[in-house]
Design an enzyme around this catalytic site. Structure first.
Site, PDB file in Angstrom:
ATOM      1  N   SER A 244       0.828  -1.200   0.000  1.00  0.00           N
ATOM      2  CA  SER A 244       0.000   0.000   0.000  1.00  0.00           C
ATOM      3  C   SER A 244       0.869   1.259   0.000  1.00  0.00           C
ATOM      4  O   SER A 244       1.614   1.500  -0.930  1.00  0.00           O
ATOM      5  CB  SER A 244      -0.961  -0.028   1.185  1.00  0.00           C
TER       6      SER A 244
ATOM      7  N   ASP B  37      -3.318   6.429  -3.326  1.00  0.00           N
ATOM      8  CA  ASP B  37      -2.062   5.913  -2.812  1.00  0.00           C
ATOM      9  C   ASP B  37      -1.517   4.903  -3.829  1.00  0.00           C
ATOM     10  O   ASP B  37      -2.157   4.641  -4.852  1.00  0.00           O
ATOM     11  CB  ASP B  37      -2.245   5.328  -1.416  1.00  0.00           C
TER      12      ASP B  37
ATOM     13  N   ASP C 260      -1.291   1.713  -4.338  1.00  0.00           N
ATOM     14  CA  ASP C 260      -2.083   0.586  -4.853  1.00  0.00           C
ATOM     15  C   ASP C 260      -3.519   0.993  -5.140  1.00  0.00           C
ATOM     16  O   ASP C 260      -4.356   0.144  -5.453  1.00  0.00           O
ATOM     17  CB  ASP C 260      -2.020  -0.614  -3.913  1.00  0.00           C
TER      18      ASP C 260
ATOM     19  N   ASP D 268      -6.126   1.964  -3.502  1.00  0.00           N
ATOM     20  CA  ASP D 268      -7.322   1.617  -2.736  1.00  0.00           C
ATOM     21  C   ASP D 268      -7.778   2.773  -1.856  1.00  0.00           C
ATOM     22  O   ASP D 268      -8.872   2.723  -1.285  1.00  0.00           O
ATOM     23  CB  ASP D 268      -7.142   0.332  -1.927  1.00  0.00           C
TER      24      ASP D 268
END
Length: 548
Positions: A143, A292, A294, A296
């Protein structure tokens, strides 16, 4: 050096398929660096509801190919042969390698594996698990952690992250895995190992463009994926929904695991949004969006009338999106959910519309399992949102792209009415009272400091914080309010204020969540000034009580 430590290091080195980490261990052994070996072998990354996450390197206390293969073997043992697992990965160091190792171990154990067609956002993986009716999913990502970290998230067949007792079952199975060099491995040539086509991304885009976006499309957007994997998918979704393509920060547009322009690739961190906000000002953008790495999570900045921008807090955006979803869905069983560390405003909005509301523990794995109705919206204050329709949520996890599309539609409608998202926030403050939230976050090098601070608060609970009486205190280890037990403390203060203190589940931080509620009797700006002072007072007293 300790002989047992040397033996474990050599055993690990012998089974390691990665020449880089084998060389790392060889250098440490040859150099007699006992401290570095103890750091790598004196502990191990623990598999939990967040899966695995840690720094890249050799040994059981690092993310590496052996650690990942062991995790995949443990997952295979819990699932059993014949089951189907979808595997995704982002653009961090070794993410693609870890994804291939996972597929090889799973198929070698008799399972079927479908690997996403390239580095893609986490919500695409979460969507794909349900879309393909798979039994589980794996996402290789850390992340918004620092560049040298990577991680391993496991999803169950419902498309949401695992919760107890599945995490413990997988952890126990991992502990029983022996030498990974003896594991049977499948290959891409096997019928059980499939690399998916771009059709899975197209299906995801179809799903998120069906969200309650509205019909307004006149909006100029500046956007940054923060060197992550969100740009291509988000741009495709915006175009498919009828928006103009966002203008992307050029220096942050392409995936780069080194994250060279930011100290931390997290839109909440100071400085991370500077380039995006500068671009937004230069092109006259109506809003500034960020994912961010990734994709999500979603962050939103809004231009101020006198210049500059204001970043919306996660709670502010959660309240705007929550009310928007409630207004644009129907059904007597609708449920909206958030976490105990997020603002209490969503509950008041839900009550105002006669919609059900639930609070859960921190994390989307819990939000997605909120009980009491048909979940149409969930959010957590850390910029995570899942937006749904009358028929439910297309992604059973936080989805930064679906959230970005929905907030763009909301902002476009406000623009058509001659207003901004800030005007909509003021409307909510007048209707429900100003709910202002903030955080006190303490990063430590020694995790025992966090344990000591929590023990100190439990031994000597505060009677007053920020000039407000502590009216009740809940020790969340005891499962307060019917919630599963977790390490945390919740204080309810006079005047509707609230404080929650908990150790972070993914970083070496102690996190404290503060909320005050200020009635709006005059100008909203006056209430915001008072709320800021109240939050400062809370923060000062809590900092002193923590002793960190």
């Amino acid at each position: 050096m300790n002989s047992d430590l040397v033996r474990r290091a050599r055993d690990w080195q012998a089974q390691d398929p990665d020449p880089e980490t084998r060389a790392e261990l060889g250098a440490l052994l040859e150099g007699g660096d006992g401290a570095a070996l103890r750091e790598r072998f004196g502990a191990k990354l623990e598999f939990g509801t967040a899966g695995l996450r840690g720094e890249l390197g050799a040994g059981p206390n690092r993310m590496n190919r052996v650690t990942v293969m062991r995790a995949a073997a443990g997952l295979a043992r819990v699932l059993g042969p014949g089951r189907h697992v979808v595997i995704g990965y982002d653009a961090r160091y070794n993410s693609d390698v870890f994804a291939r190792d996972t597929a090889a171990v799973l198929t070698g154990a008799g399972l079927r594996a479908s690997v996403l067609p390239g580095p893609l956002p986490t919500p695409v993986l979460a969507f794909a698990v349900r879309h393909l009716v798979a039994d589980a999913g794996v996402m290789v990502t850390a992340s918004h952690n620092p560049p040298r970290d990577n991680g391993y998230k496991v999803y169950w067949g419902d498309g949401s992250q695992i919760v107890p007792p599945v995490d413990r079952e997988i952890s126990d199975a991992i502990d029983a895995v022996g030498d990974v060099s003896r594991l049977p491995l499948g290959s891409p040539d096997d019928d059980t190992w499939t690399t998916l086509g771009k059709e899975i991304v197209a299906s995801y885009v179809d799903a998120v463009t069906a969200l309650p976006i509205g019909d307004a499309r006149d909006l100029k957007v500046a956007y940054t994926p923060l060197h992550g994997v969100g740009a291509v998918t988000l741009t495709g979704a915006f175009l498919a929904a009828g928006f103009e393509a966002p203008v992307i920060v050029d220096a942050q547009a392409a995936p780069d695991p080194g994250f060279p322009t930011v100290a931390f690739p997290n839109p909440e961190e100071p400085g991370a949004m500077d380039l995006a906000l500068e671009l937004g000002g230069r092109i006259g953008a109506d809003i500034v969006l960020a994912n961010d790495p990734d994709a999500d999570r979603c962050a939103v900045g809004v231009p101020l009338p006198d210049g500059g921008h204001r970043m919306l807090t996660g709670d502010e955006l959660g309240a705007l999106l929550g009310e928007h979803v409630i207004r644009n869905t129907s059904g007597d069983e609708r449920l909206v959910a958030t976490t105990i560390v997020s603002s209490s405003l969503l509950g008041k909005i839900a009550a105002g519309y006669g919609v059900r509301h639930a609070e859960t523990l921190t994390g989307f794995k819990w939000i997605m399992r909120a009980a009491g109705g048909d979940l149409v919206f969930g959010y957590e204050e850390a910029l995570g949102y899942s937006v749904g329709t009358d028929t439910g949520l297309p992604v059973h996890d936080k989805d930064g792209i679906g959230a970005a599309l929905t907030v763009a539609g909301l902002a476009a409608r406000a623009k058509r009415d001659g207003r901004t998202l800030l005007d909509l926030l003021d409307d909510q403050a007048r209707r429900y009272g100003l709910h202002a939230t903030s955080q006190l976050s303490v990063r430590v090098d020694d995790l025992s400091l966090i344990a000591g601070a929590m023990a100190g608060l439990r031994a000597t609970p505060p009677a007053e914080l920020g000039g407000r009486k502590v009216e009740s205190a809940d020790d969340l280890r005891e499962g307060a309010g019917g919630l599963p037990p977790t390490d945390g403390l919740r204080y309810r203060l006079s005047g509707g204020a609230r404080v929650v203190v908990r150790p972070s589940g993914t970083e070496p931080k102690l996190k404290c969540y503060l909320e005050v509620v200020v009635p709006v009797t005059g100008e909203v700006s006056e209430a915001r000034t008072r709320a800021a002072a109240d939050l400062d007072a809370l923060r000062a007293d809590l900092s002193a009580a923590l002793g960190l």
